[in-house]
Enzyme design. Structure first.
Site, PDB file in Angstrom:
ATOM      1  N   GLY A   1     -12.653 -11.166   6.466  1.00 48.85           N
ATOM      2  CA  GLY A   1     -13.872 -10.892   7.203  1.00 48.85           C
ATOM      3  C   GLY A   1     -14.448 -12.136   7.831  1.00 48.85           C
TER       4      GLY A   1
ATOM      5  N   TYR B   1      -6.167   0.037  15.623  1.00 47.45           N
ATOM      6  CA  TYR B   1      -5.069  -0.881  15.803  1.00 47.45           C
ATOM      7  C   TYR B   1      -4.598  -1.576  14.527  1.00 47.45           C
ATOM      8  CZ  TYR B   1      -3.054  -5.457  16.798  1.00 47.45           C
ATOM      9  OH  TYR B   1      -2.271  -6.562  16.772  1.00 47.45           O
TER      10      TYR B   1
END
Ligand SMILES: *[C@@H]1O[C@H](CO)[C@@H](O)[C@H](O)[C@H]1NC(C)=O
Ligand SMILES: *[C@@H]1O[C@H](CO)[C@@H](O)[C@H](O)[C@H]1NC(C)=O
Length: 516
Positions: free
Chosen positions: A106, A264
Protein backbone atom coordinates in the site's frame (compact mmCIF):
# COMPACT_ATOMS: atom_id res chain seq x y z
CA UNK A 1 1.25 -2.66 -5.15
CA UNK A 2 2.95 -5.50 -3.42
CA UNK A 3 2.31 -9.00 -2.16
CA UNK A 4 2.58 -9.96 1.50
CA UNK A 5 2.51 -13.32 3.27
CA UNK A 6 2.77 -14.54 6.87
CA UNK A 7 2.85 -18.14 8.09
CA UNK A 8 2.98 -19.69 11.57
CA UNK A 9 3.08 -23.48 11.96
CA UNK A 10 1.79 -25.42 14.95
CA UNK A 11 4.79 -27.72 14.96
CA UNK A 12 7.64 -25.63 16.45
CA UNK A 13 10.22 -27.87 14.76
CA UNK A 14 8.76 -27.41 11.27
CA UNK A 15 10.16 -24.91 8.76
CA UNK A 16 7.89 -22.17 7.46
CA UNK A 17 10.27 -21.05 4.73
CA UNK A 18 9.46 -23.64 2.02
CA UNK A 19 5.77 -22.68 2.14
CA UNK A 20 6.59 -18.98 2.23
CA UNK A 21 8.68 -19.53 -0.87
CA UNK A 22 5.87 -21.42 -2.64
CA UNK A 23 3.46 -18.63 -1.84
CA UNK A 24 5.72 -15.97 -3.29
CA UNK A 25 5.35 -17.72 -6.65
CA UNK A 26 1.58 -17.46 -6.34
CA UNK A 27 1.78 -13.73 -5.61
CA UNK A 28 4.62 -12.90 -7.98
CA UNK A 29 2.25 -10.91 -10.23
CA UNK A 30 1.86 -8.41 -7.38
CA UNK A 31 5.47 -7.32 -7.61
CA UNK A 32 8.59 -8.37 -9.50
CA UNK A 33 10.88 -5.62 -8.33
CA UNK A 34 12.25 -7.20 -5.16
CA UNK A 35 11.49 -10.10 -2.84
CA UNK A 36 12.22 -10.98 0.76
CA UNK A 37 11.57 -13.60 3.44
CA UNK A 38 12.24 -13.27 7.16
CA UNK A 39 11.78 -16.25 9.48
CA UNK A 40 12.12 -16.56 13.24
CA UNK A 41 13.94 -19.49 14.78
CA UNK A 42 13.34 -21.20 18.10
CA UNK A 43 15.71 -18.91 20.00
CA UNK A 44 13.90 -15.81 18.79
CA UNK A 45 16.48 -14.98 16.17
CA UNK A 46 15.46 -13.59 12.76
CA UNK A 47 16.87 -15.05 9.55
CA UNK A 48 16.41 -13.18 6.32
CA UNK A 49 16.92 -13.38 2.60
CA UNK A 50 16.11 -10.30 0.50
CA UNK A 51 17.13 -8.89 -2.82
CA UNK A 52 16.13 -7.21 -6.04
CA UNK A 53 14.41 -9.32 -8.67
CA UNK A 54 11.85 -12.08 -8.91
CA UNK A 55 11.37 -14.74 -6.24
CA UNK A 56 13.15 -17.38 -8.33
CA UNK A 57 16.23 -15.15 -8.61
CA UNK A 58 16.35 -14.04 -4.98
CA UNK A 59 15.51 -17.27 -3.15
CA UNK A 60 18.24 -19.64 -4.25
CA UNK A 61 18.33 -23.09 -2.57
CA UNK A 62 21.53 -22.15 -0.84
CA UNK A 63 20.06 -19.04 0.72
CA UNK A 64 16.77 -20.71 1.62
CA UNK A 65 18.46 -23.43 3.69
CA UNK A 66 19.42 -20.86 6.30
CA UNK A 67 15.85 -19.68 6.86
CA UNK A 68 14.95 -21.80 9.86
CA UNK A 69 11.98 -21.44 12.16
CA UNK A 70 8.29 -22.26 12.23
CA UNK A 71 7.08 -18.73 11.50
CA UNK A 72 7.91 -16.07 8.99
CA UNK A 73 6.75 -13.29 6.72
CA UNK A 74 7.44 -12.57 3.06
CA UNK A 75 7.14 -9.68 0.67
CA UNK A 76 7.10 -9.03 -3.09
CA UNK A 77 7.74 -5.46 -4.07
CA UNK A 78 6.06 -3.48 -6.81
CA UNK A 79 7.92 -0.28 -7.55
CA UNK A 80 6.16 2.90 -6.45
CA UNK A 81 7.42 6.45 -6.53
CA UNK A 82 10.49 6.73 -4.39
CA UNK A 83 10.74 3.11 -3.32
CA UNK A 84 12.28 1.30 -6.25
CA UNK A 85 15.81 2.49 -6.61
CA UNK A 86 16.95 3.97 -3.35
CA UNK A 87 15.57 1.65 -0.74
CA UNK A 88 16.05 -1.89 0.35
CA UNK A 89 13.77 -4.84 -0.12
CA UNK A 90 11.19 -5.71 2.52
CA UNK A 91 10.47 -7.03 5.14
CA UNK A 92 12.04 -4.29 7.26
CA UNK A 93 13.44 -4.89 10.72
CA UNK A 94 13.94 -2.87 13.90
CA UNK A 95 15.78 -4.28 16.90
CA UNK A 96 13.97 -2.22 19.50
CA UNK A 97 11.65 -2.93 21.16
CA UNK A 98 11.78 -6.77 21.17
CA UNK A 99 12.82 -7.19 17.53
CA UNK A 100 10.09 -6.55 15.00
CA UNK A 101 9.92 -7.37 11.32
CA UNK A 102 7.19 -6.02 9.04
CA UNK A 103 6.09 -6.09 5.40
CA UNK A 104 3.38 -3.98 3.85
CA UNK A 105 1.33 -3.45 0.73
CA UNK A 106 0.00 0.00 0.00
CA UNK A 107 0.92 3.60 0.41
CA UNK A 108 0.67 6.31 3.05
CA UNK A 109 -0.42 9.82 2.19
CA UNK A 110 0.85 11.56 5.32
CA UNK A 111 4.37 10.19 5.18
CA UNK A 112 5.95 13.61 5.45
CA UNK A 113 4.14 14.27 8.74
CA UNK A 114 5.04 10.84 10.01
CA UNK A 115 8.71 11.32 9.19
CA UNK A 116 8.70 14.59 11.07
CA UNK A 117 6.98 12.99 14.03
CA UNK A 118 9.43 10.09 14.11
CA UNK A 119 12.37 12.43 13.95
CA UNK A 120 11.29 15.18 16.33
CA UNK A 121 9.09 13.38 18.83
CA UNK A 122 10.31 9.82 19.15
CA UNK A 123 13.83 10.19 17.70
CA UNK A 124 13.76 7.33 15.25
CA UNK A 125 15.97 7.38 12.21
CA UNK A 126 14.37 6.63 8.85
CA UNK A 127 16.83 5.44 6.28
CA UNK A 128 14.72 4.94 3.14
CA UNK A 129 11.78 6.48 1.29
CA UNK A 130 9.70 3.38 1.96
CA UNK A 131 6.37 3.72 3.74
CA UNK A 132 6.95 0.30 5.24
CA UNK A 133 9.82 1.64 7.25
CA UNK A 134 7.54 4.41 8.48
CA UNK A 135 4.76 2.01 9.45
CA UNK A 136 7.21 -0.27 11.23
CA UNK A 137 8.77 2.58 13.19
CA UNK A 138 5.42 4.09 14.13
CA UNK A 139 4.39 0.67 15.40
CA UNK A 140 7.68 0.21 17.24
CA UNK A 141 7.38 3.64 18.86
CA UNK A 142 3.84 2.88 20.00
CA UNK A 143 4.86 -0.48 21.40
CA UNK A 144 7.81 1.05 23.19
CA UNK A 145 5.49 3.45 24.95
CA UNK A 146 3.82 0.47 26.61
CA UNK A 147 7.09 0.13 28.56
CA UNK A 148 6.86 -3.63 29.10
CA UNK A 149 9.61 -6.22 29.35
CA UNK A 150 7.31 -8.74 27.62
CA UNK A 151 4.27 -7.85 25.53
CA UNK A 152 0.85 -9.44 25.35
CA UNK A 153 -1.86 -9.24 22.70
CA UNK A 154 -3.44 -6.25 24.43
CA UNK A 155 -0.20 -4.25 24.16
CA UNK A 156 0.03 -5.05 20.45
CA UNK A 157 -3.58 -4.03 19.78
CA UNK A 158 -3.03 -0.76 21.65
CA UNK A 159 0.10 -0.08 19.61
CA UNK A 160 -1.86 -0.83 16.43
CA UNK A 161 -4.52 1.68 17.47
CA UNK A 162 -1.72 4.23 17.51
CA UNK A 163 -0.69 3.12 14.02
CA UNK A 164 -4.27 3.43 12.72
CA UNK A 165 -4.63 6.87 14.25
CA UNK A 166 -1.41 8.20 12.80
CA UNK A 167 -1.04 6.49 9.44
CA UNK A 168 -3.33 7.77 6.71
CA UNK A 169 -3.49 5.80 3.47
CA UNK A 170 -4.23 2.37 2.07
CA UNK A 171 -2.22 -0.39 3.74
CA UNK A 172 -2.30 -4.06 4.58
CA UNK A 173 0.55 -5.35 6.75
CA UNK A 174 2.00 -8.50 8.20
CA UNK A 175 4.47 -8.40 11.06
CA UNK A 176 6.40 -10.67 13.38
CA UNK A 177 7.65 -10.15 16.93
CA UNK A 178 10.81 -12.09 17.69
CA UNK A 179 9.99 -15.21 19.66
CA UNK A 180 6.39 -14.06 20.15
CA UNK A 181 4.26 -14.59 17.03
CA UNK A 182 2.88 -13.03 13.88
CA UNK A 183 0.16 -10.47 13.24
CA UNK A 184 -1.65 -8.75 10.39
CA UNK A 185 -3.84 -5.69 9.98
CA UNK A 186 -5.66 -3.66 7.37
CA UNK A 187 -6.32 0.08 7.10
CA UNK A 188 -9.68 1.45 8.37
CA UNK A 189 -11.07 1.71 4.81
CA UNK A 190 -9.87 -1.72 3.69
CA UNK A 191 -8.29 -0.29 0.55
CA UNK A 192 -5.66 -3.03 0.23
CA UNK A 193 -6.59 -6.71 0.55
CA UNK A 194 -5.55 -9.16 3.26
CA UNK A 195 -6.89 -12.63 3.93
CA UNK A 196 -6.29 -14.92 6.91
CA UNK A 197 -6.74 -18.66 6.94
CA UNK A 198 -6.17 -21.89 8.83
CA UNK A 199 -5.46 -25.51 8.08
CA UNK A 200 -5.32 -28.57 10.27
CA UNK A 201 -2.04 -30.44 10.44
CA UNK A 202 -3.10 -34.01 9.60
CA UNK A 203 -0.56 -35.57 11.97
CA UNK A 204 -0.97 -33.51 15.14
CA UNK A 205 -4.52 -32.28 14.54
CA UNK A 206 -3.32 -28.78 15.47
CA UNK A 207 -3.84 -25.67 13.38
CA UNK A 208 -1.44 -23.68 11.22
CA UNK A 209 -2.24 -20.09 10.22
CA UNK A 210 -1.47 -17.93 7.25
CA UNK A 211 -1.94 -14.37 6.00
CA UNK A 212 -1.75 -13.39 2.33
CA UNK A 213 -2.69 -10.56 0.00
CA UNK A 214 -4.78 -12.91 -2.12
CA UNK A 215 -6.76 -16.05 -1.40
CA UNK A 216 -4.97 -17.98 -4.15
CA UNK A 217 -1.86 -18.17 -1.95
CA UNK A 218 -3.85 -19.67 0.95
CA UNK A 219 -5.73 -22.09 -1.24
CA UNK A 220 -2.56 -23.37 -2.87
CA UNK A 221 -1.06 -24.20 0.52
CA UNK A 222 -4.16 -26.00 1.75
CA UNK A 223 -5.44 -23.20 4.01
CA UNK A 224 -8.97 -23.83 2.86
CA UNK A 225 -10.73 -22.10 5.75
CA UNK A 226 -10.17 -18.42 5.30
CA UNK A 227 -11.72 -15.01 5.54
CA UNK A 228 -10.88 -11.37 4.77
CA UNK A 229 -9.40 -9.21 7.49
CA UNK A 230 -11.88 -6.35 7.91
CA UNK A 231 -11.05 -2.66 7.60
CA UNK A 232 -9.47 -1.52 10.88
CA UNK A 233 -9.20 -5.09 12.15
CA UNK A 234 -6.07 -6.90 13.35
CA UNK A 235 -5.23 -10.53 14.09
CA UNK A 236 -2.42 -11.79 16.31
CA UNK A 237 -1.28 -15.41 16.48
CA UNK A 238 1.01 -15.91 19.50
CA UNK A 239 3.41 -18.79 19.12
CA UNK A 240 2.87 -20.25 22.58
CA UNK A 241 -0.93 -20.49 22.45
CA UNK A 242 -1.37 -20.85 18.67
CA UNK A 243 -4.83 -19.31 19.17
CA UNK A 244 -5.53 -16.39 16.84
CA UNK A 245 -6.90 -13.29 18.57
CA UNK A 246 -9.08 -11.02 16.41
CA UNK A 247 -9.89 -7.44 17.27
CA UNK A 248 -11.63 -4.56 15.58
CA UNK A 249 -8.92 -2.16 16.73
CA UNK A 250 -10.44 1.01 15.33
CA UNK A 251 -13.96 1.64 14.06
CA UNK A 252 -14.30 0.92 10.36
CA UNK A 253 -14.32 4.16 8.36
CA UNK A 254 -15.76 2.44 5.28
CA UNK A 255 -15.33 -0.83 3.38
CA UNK A 256 -13.79 0.37 0.13
CA UNK A 257 -11.41 -2.02 -1.62
CA UNK A 258 -9.43 -0.62 -4.52
CA UNK A 259 -11.42 -1.48 -7.65
CA UNK A 260 -8.19 -1.70 -9.65
CA UNK A 261 -7.48 -5.07 -7.99
CA UNK A 262 -10.43 -6.46 -9.94
CA UNK A 263 -9.78 -4.59 -13.16
CA UNK A 264 -6.19 -5.53 -13.52
CA UNK A 265 -4.09 -6.37 -10.54
CA UNK A 266 -5.25 -9.51 -8.77
CA UNK A 267 -5.13 -13.05 -10.10
CA UNK A 268 -8.44 -14.18 -11.59
CA UNK A 269 -8.55 -17.22 -9.29
CA UNK A 270 -8.51 -15.07 -6.16
CA UNK A 271 -11.59 -14.07 -4.20
CA UNK A 272 -11.12 -10.72 -2.48
CA UNK A 273 -13.65 -9.32 -0.01
CA UNK A 274 -16.17 -11.90 -1.12
CA UNK A 275 -15.81 -11.01 -4.80
CA UNK A 276 -14.38 -13.47 -7.32
CA UNK A 277 -11.89 -11.58 -9.46
CA UNK A 278 -12.66 -13.82 -12.43
CA UNK A 279 -16.42 -13.34 -12.13
CA UNK A 280 -15.96 -9.60 -11.84
CA UNK A 281 -13.96 -9.58 -15.07
CA UNK A 282 -16.68 -11.55 -16.85
CA UNK A 283 -19.20 -9.00 -15.60
CA UNK A 284 -17.02 -6.18 -16.92
CA UNK A 285 -17.12 -7.78 -20.37
CA UNK A 286 -20.90 -8.09 -20.20
CA UNK A 287 -21.32 -4.49 -19.13
CA UNK A 288 -18.99 -3.30 -21.86
CA UNK A 289 -21.09 -5.20 -24.42
CA UNK A 290 -24.25 -3.38 -23.26
CA UNK A 291 -22.47 -0.08 -23.56
CA UNK A 292 -21.27 -0.88 -27.10
CA UNK A 293 -24.67 -2.08 -28.25
CA UNK A 294 -26.37 1.09 -27.01
CA UNK A 295 -23.71 3.29 -28.48
CA UNK A 296 -24.19 1.84 -31.97
CA UNK A 297 -27.97 1.73 -31.60
CA UNK A 298 -27.96 5.49 -31.08
CA UNK A 299 -26.40 5.76 -34.52
CA UNK A 300 -29.01 3.39 -35.99
CA UNK A 301 -26.32 0.76 -36.45
CA UNK A 302 -26.24 -2.82 -35.32
CA UNK A 303 -23.12 -4.23 -33.71
CA UNK A 304 -22.63 -6.57 -36.68
CA UNK A 305 -22.60 -3.62 -39.09
CA UNK A 306 -19.70 -2.15 -37.19
CA UNK A 307 -17.60 -5.03 -35.85
CA UNK A 308 -16.54 -8.39 -37.32
CA UNK A 309 -14.45 -9.84 -34.51
CA UNK A 310 -13.49 -9.31 -30.86
CA UNK A 311 -9.80 -9.66 -30.01
CA UNK A 312 -8.31 -9.34 -26.50
CA UNK A 313 -5.05 -7.66 -25.64
CA UNK A 314 -3.43 -10.49 -23.62
CA UNK A 315 -3.55 -11.45 -20.84
CA UNK A 316 -5.76 -9.80 -18.24
CA UNK A 317 -8.54 -8.74 -20.59
CA UNK A 318 -9.18 -12.21 -22.07
CA UNK A 319 -11.93 -13.13 -19.63
CA UNK A 320 -13.83 -9.90 -20.20
CA UNK A 321 -13.28 -9.97 -23.97
CA UNK A 322 -14.69 -13.47 -24.33
CA UNK A 323 -17.79 -12.59 -22.34
CA UNK A 324 -18.20 -9.39 -24.32
CA UNK A 325 -17.97 -11.26 -27.64
CA UNK A 326 -20.53 -13.85 -26.54
CA UNK A 327 -22.90 -11.11 -25.38
CA UNK A 328 -22.54 -9.25 -28.69
CA UNK A 329 -22.92 -12.43 -30.73
CA UNK A 330 -19.54 -11.85 -32.37
CA UNK A 331 -16.65 -14.26 -32.94
CA UNK A 332 -13.81 -14.11 -30.43
CA UNK A 333 -10.28 -14.63 -31.74
CA UNK A 334 -6.83 -14.63 -30.23
CA UNK A 335 -5.25 -12.20 -32.66
CA UNK A 336 -2.18 -11.49 -30.58
CA UNK A 337 0.17 -14.23 -29.47
CA UNK A 338 2.31 -13.53 -26.47
CA UNK A 339 5.92 -14.55 -26.24
CA UNK A 340 5.95 -16.13 -22.83
CA UNK A 341 9.71 -16.40 -22.64
CA UNK A 342 10.50 -12.75 -23.02
CA UNK A 343 10.08 -11.81 -19.35
CA UNK A 344 12.54 -9.25 -18.21
CA UNK A 345 15.28 -10.09 -20.59
CA UNK A 346 18.41 -8.12 -20.90
CA UNK A 347 18.13 -5.44 -23.54
CA UNK A 348 21.23 -4.58 -25.54
CA UNK A 349 22.10 -0.89 -25.41
CA UNK A 350 21.09 -0.10 -29.01
CA UNK A 351 18.21 -2.49 -29.24
CA UNK A 352 15.38 -0.43 -27.89
CA UNK A 353 15.07 1.89 -30.83
CA UNK A 354 14.50 -1.00 -33.18
CA UNK A 355 11.76 -2.79 -31.36
CA UNK A 356 9.37 -1.62 -28.67
CA UNK A 357 8.80 -3.85 -25.68
CA UNK A 358 5.21 -4.42 -26.84
CA UNK A 359 6.42 -5.84 -30.12
CA UNK A 360 8.90 -8.01 -28.34
CA UNK A 361 6.07 -9.43 -26.28
CA UNK A 362 3.20 -9.67 -28.76
CA UNK A 363 2.82 -10.80 -32.33
CA UNK A 364 -0.27 -10.08 -34.46
CA UNK A 365 -1.69 -12.82 -36.70
CA UNK A 366 -2.75 -11.29 -40.01
CA UNK A 367 -5.23 -14.12 -40.68
CA UNK A 368 -7.32 -12.75 -37.81
CA UNK A 369 -7.02 -9.06 -38.71
CA UNK A 370 -6.98 -8.84 -42.51
CA UNK A 371 -9.91 -6.84 -43.92
CA UNK A 372 -11.78 -6.98 -40.62
CA UNK A 373 -13.36 -4.39 -38.38
CA UNK A 374 -11.93 -5.41 -35.03
CA UNK A 375 -12.91 -4.62 -31.48
CA UNK A 376 -9.79 -4.78 -29.30
CA UNK A 377 -10.40 -5.12 -25.59
CA UNK A 378 -7.88 -4.21 -22.91
CA UNK A 379 -8.21 -3.95 -19.14
CA UNK A 380 -7.28 -0.28 -19.06
CA UNK A 381 -5.51 2.48 -20.92
CA UNK A 382 -2.81 4.23 -18.92
CA UNK A 383 -0.20 6.20 -20.83
CA UNK A 384 -1.53 5.08 -24.16
CA UNK A 385 1.86 4.15 -25.58
CA UNK A 386 1.11 0.42 -25.45
CA UNK A 387 -2.39 0.92 -26.84
CA UNK A 388 -1.01 2.99 -29.71
CA UNK A 389 1.51 0.32 -30.58
CA UNK A 390 -1.15 -2.37 -30.43
CA UNK A 391 -3.53 -0.44 -32.66
CA UNK A 392 -0.69 0.02 -35.11
CA UNK A 393 0.11 -3.70 -35.07
CA UNK A 394 -3.55 -4.48 -35.78
CA UNK A 395 -3.54 -2.06 -38.70
CA UNK A 396 -0.28 -3.44 -40.08
CA UNK A 397 -1.85 -6.90 -39.89
CA UNK A 398 -4.60 -5.65 -42.18
CA UNK A 399 -7.43 -4.45 -39.91
CA UNK A 400 -9.90 -2.12 -41.64
CA UNK A 401 -11.24 -0.39 -38.57
CA UNK A 402 -9.96 -0.67 -35.00
CA UNK A 403 -12.29 -0.01 -32.07
CA UNK A 404 -10.46 0.02 -28.75
CA UNK A 405 -12.47 -0.77 -25.63
CA UNK A 406 -11.27 -0.52 -22.06
CA UNK A 407 -12.77 -2.52 -19.17
CA UNK A 408 -11.92 0.42 -16.92
CA UNK A 409 -13.08 4.02 -17.26
CA UNK A 410 -10.62 6.68 -18.42
CA UNK A 411 -7.68 7.02 -16.02
CA UNK A 412 -7.07 10.70 -15.39
CA UNK A 413 -5.64 10.94 -11.88
CA UNK A 414 -2.88 9.64 -9.64
CA UNK A 415 -3.21 6.23 -8.08
CA UNK A 416 -2.10 6.97 -4.53
CA UNK A 417 -2.56 3.70 -2.67
CA UNK A 418 0.23 1.62 -4.04
CA UNK A 419 -0.23 1.12 -7.79
CA UNK A 420 1.82 4.01 -8.99
CA UNK A 421 0.66 4.15 -12.62
CA UNK A 422 2.09 7.41 -13.89
CA UNK A 423 2.25 11.11 -13.38
CA UNK A 424 -1.23 12.36 -14.39
CA UNK A 425 0.27 14.53 -17.12
CA UNK A 426 1.67 11.37 -18.70
CA UNK A 427 -1.77 9.69 -18.76
CA UNK A 428 -3.23 9.73 -22.23
CA UNK A 429 -6.71 10.61 -20.90
CA UNK A 430 -5.46 13.48 -18.75
CA UNK A 431 -7.46 16.57 -19.75
CA UNK A 432 -8.51 14.82 -22.98
CA UNK A 433 -11.82 13.72 -24.42
CA UNK A 434 -12.41 10.15 -25.61
CA UNK A 435 -12.16 11.40 -29.22
CA UNK A 436 -8.79 12.98 -28.52
CA UNK A 437 -7.57 9.75 -26.90
CA UNK A 438 -8.73 7.78 -29.95
CA UNK A 439 -6.84 10.20 -32.18
CA UNK A 440 -3.69 9.85 -30.14
CA UNK A 441 -3.64 6.07 -30.05
CA UNK A 442 -4.70 5.89 -33.70
CA UNK A 443 -7.95 4.00 -33.13
CA UNK A 444 -11.19 4.70 -34.99
CA UNK A 445 -12.97 4.93 -31.68
CA UNK A 446 -12.22 4.45 -27.99
CA UNK A 447 -14.90 2.97 -25.75
CA UNK A 448 -14.49 3.23 -22.01
CA UNK A 449 -16.51 1.41 -19.38
CA UNK A 450 -18.69 3.81 -17.41
CA UNK A 451 -17.59 4.14 -13.80
CA UNK A 452 -21.05 3.48 -12.37
CA UNK A 453 -21.31 0.36 -14.53
CA UNK A 454 -17.93 -0.85 -13.36
CA UNK A 455 -18.81 -0.31 -9.70
CA UNK A 456 -22.18 -2.02 -10.12
CA UNK A 457 -20.88 -5.05 -11.91
CA UNK A 458 -18.01 -5.70 -9.49
CA UNK A 459 -20.21 -5.12 -6.45
CA UNK A 460 -22.88 -7.48 -7.76
CA UNK A 461 -20.34 -10.28 -8.01
CA UNK A 462 -19.95 -10.19 -4.22
CA UNK A 463 -21.24 -13.26 -2.42
CA UNK A 464 -22.19 -11.63 0.83
CA UNK A 465 -22.19 -8.03 -0.40
CA UNK A 466 -19.97 -6.76 2.41
CA UNK A 467 -18.32 -4.14 0.26
CA UNK A 468 -20.02 -0.77 0.62
CA UNK A 469 -18.15 1.07 -2.09
CA UNK A 470 -14.81 1.05 -3.88
CA UNK A 471 -11.74 3.22 -3.93
CA UNK A 472 -11.94 4.79 -7.42
CA UNK A 473 -9.76 7.91 -7.06
CA UNK A 474 -7.71 7.00 -10.12
CA UNK A 475 -10.85 7.69 -12.22
CA UNK A 476 -12.37 10.59 -10.26
CA UNK A 477 -9.60 12.32 -8.33
CA UNK A 478 -11.67 11.79 -5.16
CA UNK A 479 -9.75 9.65 -2.70
CA UNK A 480 -11.31 7.67 0.10
CA UNK A 481 -8.91 8.89 2.80
CA UNK A 482 -8.77 12.43 1.49
CA UNK A 483 -5.37 13.78 0.61
CA UNK A 484 -3.62 17.10 0.95
CA UNK A 485 -2.46 18.99 -2.14
CA UNK A 486 1.11 18.95 -0.82
CA UNK A 487 1.20 15.19 -1.24
CA UNK A 488 0.92 15.44 -5.03
CA UNK A 489 3.82 17.87 -5.13
CA UNK A 490 5.83 15.40 -3.08
CA UNK A 491 4.87 12.59 -5.45
CA UNK A 492 5.96 14.63 -8.44
CA UNK A 493 9.27 15.35 -6.76
CA UNK A 494 9.86 11.66 -6.02
CA UNK A 495 9.04 10.72 -9.61
CA UNK A 496 11.43 13.30 -11.00
CA UNK A 497 14.14 11.95 -8.73
CA UNK A 498 13.41 8.42 -9.83
CA UNK A 499 13.42 9.34 -13.49
CA UNK A 500 16.78 10.96 -13.07
CA UNK A 501 18.22 7.91 -11.33
CA UNK A 502 16.78 5.55 -13.91
CA UNK A 503 17.43 7.61 -16.98
CA UNK A 504 19.91 5.10 -18.35
CA UNK A 505 17.64 2.13 -18.03
CA UNK A 506 14.94 0.89 -20.31
CA UNK A 507 12.19 1.63 -17.85
CA UNK A 508 9.92 3.17 -20.48
CA UNK A 509 6.44 2.76 -19.14
CA UNK A 510 6.25 -0.96 -19.24
CA UNK A 511 6.51 -2.90 -16.07
CA UNK A 512 6.90 -6.61 -16.27
CA UNK A 513 3.13 -7.05 -16.19
CA UNK A 514 2.77 -5.05 -19.34
CA UNK A 515 0.54 -2.51 -17.58
CA UNK A 516 0.61 0.66 -19.50
C1 LIG B 1 -0.47 12.19 9.75
O1 LIG B 1 0.64 12.06 10.61
C2 LIG B 1 0.77 12.97 11.69
C3 LIG B 1 2.02 12.64 12.47
O2 LIG B 1 1.88 11.48 13.20
C4 LIG B 1 -0.49 12.99 12.54
O3 LIG B 1 -0.38 13.91 13.60
C5 LIG B 1 -1.67 13.31 11.67
O4 LIG B 1 -2.85 13.30 12.42
C6 LIG B 1 -1.76 12.31 10.54
N1 LIG B 1 -2.90 12.59 9.70
C7 LIG B 1 -3.01 13.59 8.81
C8 LIG B 1 -4.29 13.66 8.08
O5 LIG B 1 -2.12 14.38 8.58
C1 LIG C 1 -6.38 21.22 -20.76
O1 LIG C 1 -6.47 21.45 -22.15
C2 LIG C 1 -6.74 22.76 -22.55
C3 LIG C 1 -6.83 22.83 -24.06
O2 LIG C 1 -7.21 21.64 -24.63
C4 LIG C 1 -5.67 23.70 -22.05
O3 LIG C 1 -5.99 25.02 -22.36
C5 LIG C 1 -5.53 23.54 -20.53
O4 LIG C 1 -4.45 24.33 -20.08
C6 LIG C 1 -5.30 22.09 -20.17
N1 LIG C 1 -5.27 21.94 -18.72
C7 LIG C 1 -4.28 21.35 -18.06
C8 LIG C 1 -4.42 21.26 -16.59
O5 LIG C 1 -3.29 20.90 -18.61
Amino acid sequence: MCGIIGIILSNPDAMASPELLDSTYYLQHRGQDAAGIVTCGSHGRFYQCKGNGMARDVFTPNKMSGLVGSMGIAHLRYPTAGSSSSSEAQPFYVNSPYGISMAHNGNLVNGTNLKKYLDEDVHRHINTDSDSELLLNIFAAELEQRGKIRVNTDDIFKALLGVFNRCVGGYACVGMLAGYGIFGFRDPHGVRPLVFGERVDPVSGKKDYMFASESVALQSSGFTQWRDILPGEAVIVPKDTMQPVFKQVIARKSYSPDIFEYVYFARPDSVLDGISVYRSRLAMGDMLAENIRQRFAQRQKSVKDMIDVVIPVPDTSRDAALKCAVNLGLPYREGFVKNRYIGRTFIMPNQKERKSSVRRKLNAMSTEFRDKNVLLIDDSIVRGTTSKEIVQMAQEAGAKAVYFASCAPAIRYNHIYGIDLADPKALVAFNRSDEEVAGLIGADEVIYQNLDDLIDCVKNCGENKVVEKFEVGVFTGDYITGVEEAYFAELEHLRAQEEFLNSDEDTACFNANGCC
